[in-house]
Design a protein around this motif. Structure first.
Motif, PDB file in Angstrom:
ATOM      1  N   LEU A  20       0.834  -1.201   0.000  1.00  0.00           N
ATOM      2  CA  LEU A  20       0.000   0.000   0.000  1.00  0.00           C
ATOM      3  C   LEU A  20       0.869   1.251   0.000  1.00  0.00           C
ATOM      4  O   LEU A  20       1.995   1.249   0.499  1.00  0.00           O
ATOM      5  CB  LEU A  20      -0.924   0.018   1.216  1.00  0.00           C
ATOM      6  N   GLU A  21       0.319   2.323  -0.570  1.00  0.00           N
ATOM      7  CA  GLU A  21       0.958   3.625  -0.509  1.00  0.00           C
ATOM      8  C   GLU A  21       0.220   4.494   0.493  1.00  0.00           C
ATOM      9  O   GLU A  21      -0.978   4.319   0.716  1.00  0.00           O
ATOM     10  CB  GLU A  21       0.946   4.283  -1.900  1.00  0.00           C
ATOM     11  N   ASN A  22       0.941   5.441   1.102  1.00  0.00           N
ATOM     12  CA  ASN A  22       0.371   6.287   2.165  1.00  0.00           C
ATOM     13  C   ASN A  22      -0.165   5.437   3.304  1.00  0.00           C
ATOM     14  O   ASN A  22      -1.240   5.693   3.845  1.00  0.00           O
ATOM     15  CB  ASN A  22      -0.745   7.181   1.615  1.00  0.00           C
ATOM     16  N   LYS A  23       0.575   4.378   3.651  1.00  0.00           N
ATOM     17  CA  LYS A  23       0.105   3.430   4.652  1.00  0.00           C
ATOM     18  C   LYS A  23      -0.154   4.114   5.984  1.00  0.00           C
ATOM     19  O   LYS A  23       0.638   4.921   6.457  1.00  0.00           O
ATOM     20  CB  LYS A  23       1.139   2.309   4.827  1.00  0.00           C
ATOM     21  N   GLY A  24      -1.290   3.781   6.576  1.00  0.00           N
ATOM     22  CA  GLY A  24      -1.653   4.340   7.862  1.00  0.00           C
ATOM     23  C   GLY A  24      -2.385   5.658   7.767  1.00  0.00           C
ATOM     24  O   GLY A  24      -2.852   6.181   8.773  1.00  0.00           O
ATOM     25  N   LYS A  25      -2.489   6.235   6.557  1.00  0.00           N
ATOM     26  CA  LYS A  25      -3.183   7.508   6.379  1.00  0.00           C
ATOM     27  C   LYS A  25      -4.580   7.264   5.827  1.00  0.00           C
ATOM     28  O   LYS A  25      -4.917   6.183   5.353  1.00  0.00           O
ATOM     29  CB  LYS A  25      -2.391   8.405   5.423  1.00  0.00           C
ATOM     30  N   ASN A  26      -5.408   8.306   5.922  1.00  0.00           N
ATOM     31  CA  ASN A  26      -6.795   8.166   5.478  1.00  0.00           C
ATOM     32  C   ASN A  26      -6.904   7.912   3.975  1.00  0.00           C
ATOM     33  O   ASN A  26      -7.854   7.296   3.517  1.00  0.00           O
ATOM     34  CB  ASN A  26      -7.601   9.415   5.847  1.00  0.00           C
ATOM     35  N   ASN A  27      -5.944   8.428   3.199  1.00  0.00           N
ATOM     36  CA  ASN A  27      -5.992   8.257   1.744  1.00  0.00           C
ATOM     37  C   ASN A  27      -5.136   7.085   1.275  1.00  0.00           C
ATOM     38  O   ASN A  27      -4.546   7.107   0.211  1.00  0.00           O
ATOM     39  CB  ASN A  27      -5.562   9.541   1.036  1.00  0.00           C
ATOM     40  N   GLU A  28      -5.082   6.040   2.094  1.00  0.00           N
ATOM     41  CA  GLU A  28      -4.312   4.844   1.768  1.00  0.00           C
ATOM     42  C   GLU A  28      -4.831   4.228   0.467  1.00  0.00           C
ATOM     43  O   GLU A  28      -6.037   4.126   0.247  1.00  0.00           O
ATOM     44  CB  GLU A  28      -4.474   3.851   2.917  1.00  0.00           C
ATOM     45  N   LYS A  29      -3.893   3.828  -0.411  1.00  0.00           N
ATOM     46  CA  LYS A  29      -4.318   3.246  -1.676  1.00  0.00           C
ATOM     47  C   LYS A  29      -3.315   2.203  -2.138  1.00  0.00           C
ATOM     48  O   LYS A  29      -2.194   2.121  -1.625  1.00  0.00           O
ATOM     49  CB  LYS A  29      -4.476   4.327  -2.745  1.00  0.00           C
ATOM     50  N   LEU A  30      -3.730   1.422  -3.130  1.00  0.00           N
ATOM     51  CA  LEU A  30      -2.899   0.352  -3.671  1.00  0.00           C
ATOM     52  C   LEU A  30      -1.756   0.944  -4.491  1.00  0.00           C
ATOM     53  O   LEU A  30      -1.883   2.005  -5.097  1.00  0.00           O
ATOM     54  CB  LEU A  30      -3.766  -0.550  -4.541  1.00  0.00           C
ATOM     55  N   ASN A  31      -0.614   0.239  -4.486  1.00  0.00           N
ATOM     56  CA  ASN A  31       0.517   0.719  -5.272  1.00  0.00           C
ATOM     57  C   ASN A  31       0.183   0.709  -6.765  1.00  0.00           C
ATOM     58  O   ASN A  31      -0.682  -0.037  -7.226  1.00  0.00           O
ATOM     59  CB  ASN A  31       1.770  -0.115  -4.994  1.00  0.00           C
ATOM     60  N   ASN A  32       0.883   1.542  -7.523  1.00  0.00           N
ATOM     61  CA  ASN A  32       0.558   1.751  -8.935  1.00  0.00           C
ATOM     62  C   ASN A  32       0.677   0.484  -9.772  1.00  0.00           C
ATOM     63  O   ASN A  32      -0.128   0.240 -10.670  1.00  0.00           O
ATOM     64  CB  ASN A  32       1.461   2.840  -9.524  1.00  0.00           C
ATOM     65  N   ALA A  33       1.695  -0.335  -9.482  1.00  0.00           N
ATOM     66  CA  ALA A  33       1.912  -1.546 -10.278  1.00  0.00           C
ATOM     67  C   ALA A  33       0.722  -2.496 -10.158  1.00  0.00           C
ATOM     68  O   ALA A  33       0.211  -3.021 -11.164  1.00  0.00           O
ATOM     69  CB  ALA A  33       3.197  -2.238  -9.850  1.00  0.00           C
TER      70      ALA A  33
END
Length: 664
Positions: free
Chosen positions: A85-98
């Motif tokens: 995950l990107e932005n792990k632990g934040k409200n806008n956490e999202k899946l990595n681009n790949a």
């Protein structure tokens, strides 16, 4: 199956090789995602190698399951993901681009959670399913509960009940399954379900919210039913039902199996069977039972056997239409097809009033995906009665219009409504206009007429008059192409179909920018309000533009000037100038018409006559005349030079001959 089977067993009859399960798709791409540690890579190892190694790689490279892995014989490419995950632990956490990019290319998604990790189950609704929606991943989703062997009895929990809150919220979930990579429990079935969801999708067949069969699906099976009902008694006899099954599965049914089918159907639908056999209600009920029991491959096999694709329309390979046409060629219906359409019209004109009501027209197209003429360009293009019913002329003209614009669609709808002739002989391709010009006559039966003119000149009123509609004082500007098609009775009893296409003033530039589009026009009208000078000036500009384009392309079009609103006092300047322009450009004088008074039949016959003689009424500009004079001058000069050269050569030959004779 035994000779006296349990009638429910019919729903699980095995597919025959190459039968209903077959699909035209060449591959399926499955992406596996889920929380870290839920068993994604182990699941892939188990399906690919039949075992789970002691050291499972963090992320598998793309893994290919060969064509013979499942009976549909379509290879499956399995894509593992890191789930980082990107932005792990934040409200806008999202899946990595790949991983996000892999999901966008997926044909199906396997979403995993582990039965010993409650948080991985929660993250399905808190992260994964919303993430898939945000990425607009609109493919089947298979939810896989991994490590189910840790429960002791893997099936001690009713997974369907446990997952109902999630599947109710996220209808895109296709199925939820339990599995164990270590114990090889349902591993192959997980990936088979993903492949099956792609090859035999449920969404075109069933509304996930209402759980009702979709209209297109019902209409497709209505056509199939009618094709199989050879004696037209609205029921499939035992012989007809068996023939249907043999066609689809290449294996006959035993009488006991057919009797079992009838019992199953009648239990679910009382009037699904009558004294003659299985009714349409029973036939569609049977398909609903197949779907309900997960036998989508059976239903899709039937559809594909009868030519349908995933959009529940006939596939392109079932529609042989002329592919390579010159821009100045067109496509018309063969005479035997027109006869078929006349017969169909009479068959569905139940009240014999010479017109099809909306209900009768819907009945006629009930075996097609939908009515082909619900689109704006077809909806009001044919002649109707005062009650809004489509006349026979209007019916045939709509078919002629659709054939001109979309021949492939015409062929498809002919097949939908029961045409069984040779599909390759449905159309007649016209000869090129260059040949018509040479012969100074055309053999076409359908003419396309572009209607140009200034705003509020009376173009729409002209189209309305052509369809027999009363004149309206209200002005509604035309913002897109509008069509009116009708049969024109010629002197001598011949009939031609004329298709008027109104070109909005704002759309002229676009039409003229495509040289090949103008080549489809057989005759052009230039309409102006004869009582208003600026209306004529604008229409004259349009005439000159079209004439210039024809001179440049070498594809001049017969043109007629139409002085509309003849019931009003004419503008004298307009009268004089239009007469002079028509004479200078070499076309007929303006045709004066009024859509309020007078008989317009003669007017439309004149349009057809102009189209029938493609070498006449082609306007010439001064520039075009100059070019023509220059070409004549050059050609004459070449002829003079050529003639002089022949004379000189001939004289030299004579002198040589005379010298030889004298020497002798």
């Amino acid at each position: 199956m035994s000779s006296t089977p349990n009638h429910q067993n019919f729903l699980y009859l095995e597919q025959m090789p190459g039968g209903p399960g077959s699909s035209a798709r060449s591959s399926v791409r499955v992406v596996v995602v889920g929380d870290p540690g839920t068993g994604k890579s182990s699941l892939i190892s188990a399906v690919a190698f039949g075992t789970v190694p002691k050291k499972v790689p963090p992320v598998h490279p793309p893994t290919r399951l060969p064509p013979g892995f499942y009976r549909d014989r379509v290879p499956v490419t399995v894509i593992d993901t890191s789930s980082r995950l990107e932005n792990k632990g934040k409200n806008n956490e999202k899946l990595n681009n790949a991983d996000a990019e892999e999901l966008k290319k997926a044909d199906a998604v396997i979403l995993t959670y582990a039965c010993d990790q409650p948080m991985s189950l929660s993250s399905l609704t808190s992260f994964w399913l919303p993430q898939l929606r945000s990425l607009e991943v609109k493919v089947p989703i298979i939810v896989a509960e991994c490590k189910s062997d840790l429960r002791g009895d893997p099936f001690s929990v009713n997974l369907k009940e446990m997952m109902e809150p999630i599947t109710g919220q996220f209808r895109e979930i296709d199925i939820c399954l339990q599995c164990s990579a270590i114990k090889m429990i349902q591993v192959h079935y997980i990936f088979y379900s993903a492949q099956k969801a792609v090859l035999h999708p449920v969404d075109p067949l069933l509304d996930r919210d209402s759980l009702h069969l979709k209209p297109r699906f019902v209409r497709a099976f209505k056509r199939i039913f009618f094709l199989c009902d050879r004696d037209k008694d609205d029921a499939l006899s035992d012989a007809e039902f068996n023939d249907f099954w043999v066609k689809c599965c290449k294996a006959p049914l035993k009488p006991t199996e057919i009797a079992a089918v009838k019992r199953v159907v009648q239990e679910k639908q009382q009037d699904g069977v009558n004294g003659h056999g299985v009714t349409f209600k029973g036939f569609i009920t049977l398909q609903a039972l197949f779907i309900g029991n997960g036998r989508l491959e059976t239903t899709w096999g039937v559809l594909r056997k009868f030519g349908y694709g995933n959009d529940l329309e006939l596939r392109d390979e079932c529609l042989p239409v002329p592919l390579k046409l010159a821009p100045d060629q067109s496509v018309e219906l063969a005479s035997e097809v027109v006869e078929f359409l006349c017969g169909i019209f009479g068959m569905y004109d139940k009240d014999n009033d010479g017109a099809l009501s909306p209900a009768e027209l819907e009945d006629l197209f009930s075996t097609a995906p939908e009515s082909p003429w619900d689109e704006a360009r077809y909806r009001d293009a044919g002649e109707k009665t005062s009650l809004g019913n489509l006349t026979l002329k209007g019916f045939l003209s709509e078919w002629a219009l659709m054939t001109l614009l979309e021949p492939r669609r015409t062929l498809a709808y002919l097949i939908y409504i029961g045409y069984r002739g040779d599909a390759a002989k449905v159309f007649h391709v016209t000869r090129r206009k260059s040949a018509d010009h040479k012969e100074q006559l055309t053999e076409r039966n359908v003419f396309r007429c572009f209607v140009f003119g200034s705003k509020i000149a009376g173009k729409s009123a002209l189209l309305d008059s052509f369809l027999g509609r009363p004149f309206s004082e209200y002005y509604y500007p035309t913002t897109s192409d509008r069509y009116a098609a009708n049969v024109v009775d010629q002197f001598g009893g011949t009939k031609k179909t004329l298709i008027l296409q109104e070109i909005p003033e704002d759309g002229v530039k676009e039409v003229l920018s495509y040289e090949e589009y103008m080549a489809t026009c057989d005759v052009a009208l230039f309409v102006y309000d004869s009582s208003v000078e600026h209306s004529w000036k604008r229409t004259k500009e349009l005439l000159v533009e079209v004439a210039r384009q024809g001179e440049v392309s070498g594809r001049g079009v017969p043109c007629l000037l139409i002085a509309a609103k003849d019931d009003l006092d004419p503008c004298q300047i307009t009268v004089q100038d239009s007469a002079m322009v028509s004479q200078e450009m070499g076309i007929k004088p303006p045709i004066r018409v009024s859509m309020i008074v007078g008989d317009s039949k003669i007017f439309f016959r004149r349009i057809v006559r102009a189209a029938e003689h493609p070498h006449l009424n082609i306007p010439e500009t001064e520039v075009g005349k100059g070019r023509k004079r220059y070409r004549h001058l050059v050609n004459n000069s070449l002829m003079f030079v050529s003639g002089s050269a022949v004379t000189i050569v001939g004289l030299a030959a004579y002198r040589a001959y005379a010298a030889r004779r004298n020497s002798n």
